[in-house]
Structure formats: structure tokens, C-alpha cells
Enzyme design. Structure first.
Site, mmCIF file in Angstrom:
data_model
loop_
_atom_site.group_PDB
_atom_site.id
_atom_site.type_symbol
_atom_site.label_atom_id
_atom_site.label_comp_id
_atom_site.label_asym_id
_atom_site.label_seq_id
_atom_site.Cartn_x
_atom_site.Cartn_y
_atom_site.Cartn_z
ATOM 1 N N ALA A 14 -34.847 -0.624 114.159
ATOM 2 C CA ALA A 14 -34.690 -1.828 113.333
ATOM 3 C C ALA A 14 -35.205 -1.663 111.907
ATOM 4 O O ALA A 14 -34.849 -2.466 111.039
ATOM 5 C CB ALA A 14 -35.411 -3.000 113.997
ATOM 6 N N LEU A 18 -29.890 2.627 108.309
ATOM 7 C CA LEU A 18 -28.614 2.021 108.704
ATOM 8 C C LEU A 18 -28.774 0.520 108.951
ATOM 9 O O LEU A 18 -27.952 -0.288 108.506
ATOM 10 C CB LEU A 18 -28.071 2.704 109.962
ATOM 11 C CG LEU A 18 -26.692 2.211 110.405
ATOM 12 C CD1 LEU A 18 -25.610 2.686 109.445
ATOM 13 C CD2 LEU A 18 -26.364 2.668 111.821
ATOM 14 N N ALA A 19 -29.851 0.160 109.661
ATOM 15 C CA ALA A 19 -30.091 -1.250 109.969
ATOM 16 C C ALA A 19 -30.191 -2.061 108.684
ATOM 17 O O ALA A 19 -29.541 -3.106 108.527
ATOM 18 C CB ALA A 19 -31.356 -1.397 110.809
ATOM 19 N N ARG A 47 -40.677 2.058 116.025
ATOM 20 C CA ARG A 47 -42.041 2.539 116.191
ATOM 21 C C ARG A 47 -42.998 1.878 115.206
ATOM 22 O O ARG A 47 -44.189 1.840 115.416
ATOM 23 C CB ARG A 47 -42.043 4.047 115.959
ATOM 24 C CG ARG A 47 -42.781 4.795 117.000
ATOM 25 C CD ARG A 47 -42.592 6.261 116.907
ATOM 26 N NE ARG A 47 -41.973 6.744 115.687
ATOM 27 C CZ ARG A 47 -41.763 8.026 115.450
ATOM 28 N NH1 ARG A 47 -42.125 8.918 116.335
ATOM 29 N NH2 ARG A 47 -41.195 8.424 114.344
ATOM 30 N N LYS A 149 -23.315 7.312 116.150
ATOM 31 C CA LYS A 149 -22.855 8.694 116.223
ATOM 32 C C LYS A 149 -23.990 9.629 115.796
ATOM 33 O O LYS A 149 -24.913 9.172 115.132
ATOM 34 C CB LYS A 149 -21.634 8.876 115.326
ATOM 35 C CG LYS A 149 -21.973 8.761 113.834
ATOM 36 C CD LYS A 149 -20.957 9.441 112.968
ATOM 37 C CE LYS A 149 -21.541 9.715 111.620
ATOM 38 N NZ LYS A 149 -20.863 10.536 110.725
ATOM 39 N N ASP A 178 -17.390 4.701 116.010
ATOM 40 C CA ASP A 178 -16.869 5.622 114.999
ATOM 41 C C ASP A 178 -16.405 4.686 113.896
ATOM 42 O O ASP A 178 -15.375 4.020 114.026
ATOM 43 C CB ASP A 178 -15.702 6.452 115.526
ATOM 44 C CG ASP A 178 -15.301 7.512 114.521
ATOM 45 O OD1 ASP A 178 -15.231 7.183 113.318
ATOM 46 O OD2 ASP A 178 -15.075 8.667 114.911
ATOM 47 N N HIS A 179 -17.196 4.597 112.822
ATOM 48 C CA HIS A 179 -16.931 3.512 111.866
ATOM 49 C C HIS A 179 -15.571 3.658 111.174
ATOM 50 O O HIS A 179 -15.075 2.691 110.609
ATOM 51 C CB HIS A 179 -18.073 3.358 110.864
ATOM 52 C CG HIS A 179 -18.206 4.482 109.904
ATOM 53 N ND1 HIS A 179 -18.792 5.662 110.240
ATOM 54 C CD2 HIS A 179 -17.813 4.610 108.618
ATOM 55 C CE1 HIS A 179 -18.760 6.487 109.205
ATOM 56 N NE2 HIS A 179 -18.169 5.867 108.202
ATOM 57 N N LYS A 183 -12.238 0.656 109.964
ATOM 58 C CA LYS A 183 -11.688 0.517 108.600
ATOM 59 C C LYS A 183 -10.332 -0.176 108.647
ATOM 60 O O LYS A 183 -9.478 0.142 109.475
ATOM 61 C CB LYS A 183 -11.553 1.904 107.946
ATOM 62 C CG LYS A 183 -12.907 2.522 107.579
ATOM 63 C CD LYS A 183 -12.708 3.875 106.910
ATOM 64 C CE LYS A 183 -14.023 4.566 106.665
ATOM 65 N NZ LYS A 183 -14.606 4.324 105.350
ATOM 66 N N HIS A 241 -14.039 11.460 113.259
ATOM 67 C CA HIS A 241 -13.196 10.565 112.453
ATOM 68 C C HIS A 241 -11.723 10.994 112.422
ATOM 69 O O HIS A 241 -10.828 10.181 112.675
ATOM 70 C CB HIS A 241 -13.728 10.478 111.030
ATOM 71 C CG HIS A 241 -15.198 10.179 110.948
ATOM 72 N ND1 HIS A 241 -15.798 9.239 111.760
ATOM 73 C CD2 HIS A 241 -16.181 10.690 110.173
ATOM 74 C CE1 HIS A 241 -17.094 9.196 111.472
ATOM 75 N NE2 HIS A 241 -17.347 10.067 110.519
ATOM 76 N N LYS A 337 -16.066 19.032 101.637
ATOM 77 C CA LYS A 337 -16.980 18.554 100.601
ATOM 78 C C LYS A 337 -16.619 19.230 99.289
ATOM 79 O O LYS A 337 -15.959 20.262 99.275
ATOM 80 C CB LYS A 337 -18.422 18.902 100.981
ATOM 81 C CG LYS A 337 -18.957 18.021 102.110
ATOM 82 C CD LYS A 337 -20.466 18.063 102.156
ATOM 83 C CE LYS A 337 -21.021 17.229 103.285
ATOM 84 N NZ LYS A 337 -20.824 15.770 103.109
HETATM 85 P P1 NAD Z 1 -33.645 6.328 110.089
HETATM 86 O O1 NAD Z 1 -34.380 7.617 110.237
HETATM 87 O O2 NAD Z 1 -33.593 5.686 108.761
HETATM 88 O O3 NAD Z 1 -34.276 5.255 111.094
HETATM 89 C C1 NAD Z 1 -34.648 5.591 112.392
HETATM 90 C C2 NAD Z 1 -35.272 4.409 113.088
HETATM 91 O O4 NAD Z 1 -35.675 4.831 114.396
HETATM 92 C C3 NAD Z 1 -36.516 3.844 112.411
HETATM 93 O O5 NAD Z 1 -36.517 2.444 112.577
HETATM 94 C C4 NAD Z 1 -37.660 4.463 113.233
HETATM 95 O O6 NAD Z 1 -38.844 3.684 113.221
HETATM 96 C C5 NAD Z 1 -37.047 4.470 114.595
HETATM 97 N N1 NAD Z 1 -37.689 5.436 115.497
HETATM 98 C C6 NAD Z 1 -37.837 6.767 115.323
HETATM 99 N N2 NAD Z 1 -38.468 7.298 116.374
HETATM 100 C C7 NAD Z 1 -38.725 6.308 117.250
HETATM 101 C C8 NAD Z 1 -39.341 6.223 118.520
HETATM 102 N N3 NAD Z 1 -39.838 7.299 119.139
HETATM 103 N N4 NAD Z 1 -39.420 5.008 119.108
HETATM 104 C C9 NAD Z 1 -38.920 3.910 118.506
HETATM 105 N N5 NAD Z 1 -38.340 3.925 117.326
HETATM 106 C C10 NAD Z 1 -38.224 5.103 116.695
HETATM 107 O O7 NAD Z 1 -32.195 6.594 110.701
HETATM 108 P P2 NAD Z 1 -30.818 5.871 110.290
HETATM 109 O O8 NAD Z 1 -30.279 6.537 109.089
HETATM 110 O O9 NAD Z 1 -31.016 4.404 110.255
HETATM 111 O O10 NAD Z 1 -29.847 6.286 111.494
HETATM 112 C C11 NAD Z 1 -29.913 5.681 112.765
HETATM 113 C C12 NAD Z 1 -28.730 6.143 113.604
HETATM 114 O O11 NAD Z 1 -27.525 5.777 112.953
HETATM 115 C C13 NAD Z 1 -28.630 7.642 113.827
HETATM 116 O O12 NAD Z 1 -28.076 7.872 115.084
HETATM 117 C C14 NAD Z 1 -27.659 8.091 112.760
HETATM 118 O O13 NAD Z 1 -26.980 9.270 113.145
HETATM 119 C C15 NAD Z 1 -26.714 6.918 112.759
HETATM 120 N N6 NAD Z 1 -25.980 6.742 111.496
HETATM 121 C C16 NAD Z 1 -26.632 6.455 110.332
HETATM 122 C C17 NAD Z 1 -25.915 6.251 109.165
HETATM 123 C C18 NAD Z 1 -26.595 5.895 107.875
HETATM 124 O O14 NAD Z 1 -25.876 5.645 106.905
HETATM 125 N N7 NAD Z 1 -27.899 5.852 107.815
HETATM 126 C C19 NAD Z 1 -24.525 6.353 109.190
HETATM 127 C C20 NAD Z 1 -23.881 6.639 110.383
HETATM 128 C C21 NAD Z 1 -24.616 6.823 111.534
#
Ligand code: NAD
Length: 483
Positions: A14, A18-19, A47, A149, A178-179, A183, A241, A337
Site C-alpha cells: 500500500a 504503483l499504489a 511493512r 506482473k 497485464d495493463h 488500454k 504485452h 528500447k
Molecule cells: P515498491 O517497491 O514501490 O513497493 C513495494 C511495496 O511492498 C511497499 O509498500 C513495501 O512496503 C511493500 N513490502 C515489501 N516487502 C514487504 C513485506 N515483506 N511485507 C509487507 N510488505 C512489503 O514496488 P511497486 O513499484 O509499487 O511495485 C509493486 C508491484 O507492482 C510489483 O509486482 C511490480 O512488478 C508491479 N508493477 C509496478 C509498476 C510500477 O509502475 N511501479 C508497474 C507495473 C507493475
């Protein structure tokens, strides 16, 4: 007419990127549109130690750009609560269960739980198993799992993950994200194909010469070398994708437009995908890596990239479907890329007619282009009369773009996917069979590359890829529509 969806969503991860960037703004949009009204609750967990007030402040910041009415935003944020726990420790789930149950009671949501796993993929299986063993699933309504993903890093790891998930959930409760499937213009493939008899009847080997899917990026590896050097374009873009887009293009007409029938129709096509041996990988696929060009450094000089890296920053290849509709029709995919332009597009090349009307020019191949991003569009070229001569033809282009209002009203992929999962519509999520086939297909290629049994073509950064990719099409008498 918008109808209210009553649900409780728990976001794992949370406090993650991404969140904050995508998920909360998407949920806020669903609230502003009325899909979420009074009987919904959002529980955040990660965490990081935060109070519910601190979490709500984080959500407030993340939705800032979308706030037009502060009272409305505050009423929305009230529905958020927080519990800190480590997903790898069973003990932490009791506190999370209490937070979920309290939120469900407070906001009158009976059952109907969605668990969104926005955490590192290594936690997906663990979380699913603890959700069940520690009693976090609702007895009433639905329980659904949204999975970020990547879904595995090979067929074997994906299958292991699938088995772990299936220990706690039925397959139809799993919403694999799969975002690209969210689209707008990817969603437009089916209406274009099946909504126009002219196109529907020509969507086969008799009229189509080849289909091209291009996912081009201008950026280099940036700070992602740790992940990207192990994945490359093949696993980062093609396995997921590009293959999911190909699913919509190659599928048979579904029996209905229910998620079950759509997935079945796509799966029938995936079952017909030819998996290549080593010689075929070399014949039908090209791997490339960007080299230095002007201001751009070569890939293997980028931060954290090993100097001897053979990673593919570019892939082009031909897919073949062994089914009557597609005998002899190549589906070309490419992604890279540091290319000339950033775009995702589909080009469907129709065969040229044989009826030459004038001496000057024979009818040419025509192309239907579906431009997915950055700006949506549909283009179609047609042979039409050349003004300078009787009955000679030349290509004219029909060009459609959504209006500014339509573009502004188009839901972002994450908004659409969260909505669809709340609504129980799995149409735009990746099905296990398709994911498994895509892994088997790319594993066969990865194995050849891992053994270094294919050339690595260096292309200049800022180009459309190596010449070998042009030759790949030229062998079939084809060429890339986007040059
Ligand atoms: P991030 O590293 O920014 O966030 C990870 C989150 O997981 C944090 O809230 C962290 O506190 C939590 N976390 C880590 N270890 C933990 C544990 N042991 N217990 C509980 N919580 C824990 O990662 P993100 O970029 O937000 O990505 C999250 C997921 O979304 C991944 O699977 C990533 O592949 C996928 N994703 C991200 C994006 C993006 O744009 N960021 C795009 C596509 C997919």
C-alpha cells in the site's frame, strides 16, 4: 447508468510506487463516477509502520491532482484504513484480519473481498496461502485476487506460482494483470474485428498478408538494469504485452462476449501457436542490443549493466498459428528500447488485389493501423483513383482520432482493471492457458539466447532496430509498416 459496487479492497504494498501513482487515483475516479458510493472500504497494508491517519494523508497526496471538491475527497479518504504487517509472517495476518473485519462492519460491506497484490512477485504465492490459512477470506459474496506482473519468469516458475495460487483460490478468482489489456485501443480490437462484417470476413489468410505488433520505447534501460538485464525485451514486453495483444488479433470469433468465451477463443488460438526449436528461433527471431549513438551510451555502458551483457534490448520475431484461419500468415512482433519513436501499434497488412485498372500503377497492399499509444487512432489505407490518370490508383489514407473529450473520458488501464475485477469481469485479464503458452514460446527462445546460440545484433541507439529485423520480413516479401 452507473450502478454501485459494494466491495472491500485490500492493497498489499500500500505504500509502494504503483499504489500511490496508479491505484489510489484509479479508485478515486471510480468513486467520482459513482461505482463506489457508501458501502465500500479500502484497507492498506505494507511493512511500513503508519497510523490510519498517516495512511489517509498519503492517499490524499496521491489523489491530489484529481481533487475538484475537497469535501468529496475527504468523504472518500474516510473509507481507508491501514494495518502494518510483514506478508511473510503468519502472525501479522491476524491484525490485518481485524482491520478488514472492522472496515467491513463500519462501511456495511458484507463479503465481496478483493486482494490486490502490489508487491514483489516473490510474495504472490505466500500471500495467497496466508489469506486462506489465516482466515482472511469472506464467507459471503466473492473473494478475488488481483495479481501484478510479472507472472513468473519462465514456464516452470509461472506454473509453480499458479499451483500456489490454486491451493487457495479457484482459477476464476484470479485476475492476472497485464495493463496493456486495459488500454482503450487494445479493447477496440474486438469491436473493429467483429463489429464490421467487411473486416470480420476478411480477417483470415485469404485477405491478410501479415500482422505486425510494434511496442517501441525511446528510453534506454534507465535505473532498472538489475531487473532488465535478466529479462530483456523478450520477457519485459513480448512474453506478456505483445502476446496478449496477439491473442485478440489471432482468436476465433467467441461464442459470446462473456469473459469465459473470450478466454476460450483466445486459448484456442494460443493452442495453435507453433513453439520453435533452435534452428527456428534463429530463422524467425532476431535479438538486438542498442549501441552508442551520439549522446546515447551503448547499453553495455549503462549503469549497473555488465560490460559483457548479451541481453536483448530489442526483439523482432515471427509467430505462426497452425490453424485454418492463419495458415501461412506471419504475425510479426517487435519491441525495443532506444528506438526512434515511442509507440504501441498494430498494423494489419491486407493483400493487394490483382485487378490493375491503369497502365501506371497496380493496386497496392492496404493497411489497417490501430494506434494504441501514446495517442489513440485508427488509420486505413485504400486504393483510390489517382487524379492525374483515368483508372490508375494510388493509396489514400482514412485517419480517425478520438476527440479531446473522448480522450479525456477514456479510463486509464488501472481504473478499468480495478472496476472489472470489482464487477467480476475477467475479459481483460490474462488467462492461465495463454500465459503458460506464452512462457513455453518465449522459454524456447530464452534457452537459445542463454546458450548464446544466436547472433546479437547491435543497432544504433535512436534507430528502429537492427537491419536483420528488416531482412526477417524481406524473406517473406514483407516490410515493416512503421519504419
Ligand atoms: P515498491 O517497491 O514501490 O513497493 C513495494 C511495496 O511492498 C511497499 O509498500 C513495501 O512496503 C511493500 N513490502 C515489501 N516487502 C514487504 C513485506 N515483506 N511485507 C509487507 N510488505 C512489503 O514496488 P511497486 O513499484 O509499487 O511495485 C509493486 C508491484 O507492482 C510489483 O509486482 C511490480 O512488478 C508491479 N508493477 C509496478 C509498476 C510500477 O509502475 N511501479 C508497474 C507495473 C507493475
Amino acid at each position: 447508468m452507473v450502478s454501485e459496487i459494494k466491495t472491500l479492497v485490500t492493497f498489499f504494498g500500500a505504500t509502494g510506487d504503483l499504489a500511490k501513482r496508479m491505484l489510489y487515483p484509479s479508485v478515486f475516479n471510480l468513486y467520482k463516477k459513482g461505482y463506489l458510493q457508501n458501502n465500500f472500504a479500502i484497507v492498506g497494508t505494507s511493512r511500513q509502520e503508519l497510523s490510519t491517519e498517516e495512511y489517509q494523508e498519503m492517499v490524499r497526496q496521491s489523489i491530489q491532482a484529481g481533487i475538484t471538491d475537497q469535501d468529496q475527497a475527504e468523504a472518500f479518504i474516510e473509507h481507508f484504513s491501514y494495518n502494518a504487517s510483514d506478508v511473510t509472517e503468519a502472525a501479522g495476518y491476524a491484525g490485518l484480519r481485524e482491520t478488514i473485519e472492522a472496515a467491513a462492519k463500519k462501511f456495511g460491506v458484507e463479503g465481496n473481498r478483493i486482494f490486490y497484490m502490489s508487491v514483489a512477485p516473490r510474495f504472490f504465492g505466500t500471500i495467497a496461502q496466508y489469506l486462506k490459512s489465516e482466515g482472511l477470506l469472506a464467507d459471503k459474496g466473492f473473494n478475488r485476487l488481483m495479481i501484478e506482473k510479472p507472472f513468473g519468469s519462465s514456464y516452470a516458475t509461472a506454473e509453480k506460482l499458479q499451483n500456489e495460487l490454486e491451493n487457495a483460490f479457484e482459477d476464476d478468482q484470479l485476475y492476472r494483470i497485464d495493463h496493456f489489456l486495459g488500454k482503450e485501443m487494445v479493447l477496440n480490437i474486438a469491436p473493429l474485428r467483429f463489429g464490421n462484417p467487411l473486416i470480420a470476413n476478411a480477417w483470415n489468410k485469404d485477405y491478410i498478408k501479415n500482422i505486425q505488433v510494434t511496442l517501441a520505447e525511446t528510453l534506454g534501460v534507465e535505473e532498472r538494469a538489475g531487473y532488465y538485464d535478466t529479462a530483456g525485451a523478450l520477457l519485459d514486453m513480448i512474453q506478456n504485452h505483445a502476446m496478449q495483444i496477439v491473442g485478440w488479433l489471432a482468436m476465433e470469433e467467441p461464442a459470446s462476449f462473456s469473459d469465459k468465451d473470450i478466454r476460450a477463443a483466445k486459448n484456442a488460438a494460443f493452442s495453435a501457436l507453433k513453439i520453435y526449436d533452435e534452428a527456428e528461433v534463429n530463422r524467425y527471431f532476431v535479438r538486438g542490443q542498442y549501441g552508442a549513438n551520439g549522446e546515447y551510451a551503448a547499453y553495455n555502458k549503462e549503469p549497473d549493466v555488465p560490460a559483457d551483457s548479451k541481453n536483448n534490448t530489442y526483439i523482432a520475431g515471427e509467430l505462426q498459428f497452425d490453424m485454418p484461419r492463419w495458415q501461412g500468415v506471419p504475425f510479426y512482433v517487435r519491441s525495443g528500447k532506444r528506438m526512434t519513436t515511442k509507440t504501441t501499434r498494430i498494423d494489419v497488412v491486407f493483400k493487394a488485389g490483382t485487378f490493375a485498372m491503369g497502365a501506371q500503377q497496380e493496386p497496392q497492399e492496404t493497411v489497417l493501423s490501430i494506434i494504441v499509444s501514446p495517442e489513440a487512432g485508427i488509420q486505413m489505407s485504400l486504393n483510390a483513383k489517382d487524379v492525374t490518370d483515368t483508372f490508375s490508383t494510388h493509396l489514400i489514407n482514412l485517419d480517425w482520432k478520438p476527440t479531446a473529450q473522448e480522450a479525456a473520458e477514456t479510463p486509464a488501464p488501472y481504473e478499468r482493471m480495478i472496476h472489472d475485477a470489482m464487477d467480476g469481469d475477467g475479459s481483460n485479464f490474462a488467462d492461465w492457458h495463454g500465459v503458460a503458452t506464452a512462457w513455453k514460446f518465449t522459454d524456447a527462445i530464452s534457452d537459445v539466447y542463454a546458450a548464446d546460440k544466436a547472433p546479437l545484433e547491435i543497432y544504433p541507439a535512436g534507430s528502429m532496430g537492427p537491419e536483420a529485423a528488416d531482412e526477417l520480413l524481406a524473406k517473406n516479401g514483407d516490410n515493416w509498416i512503421l519504419k
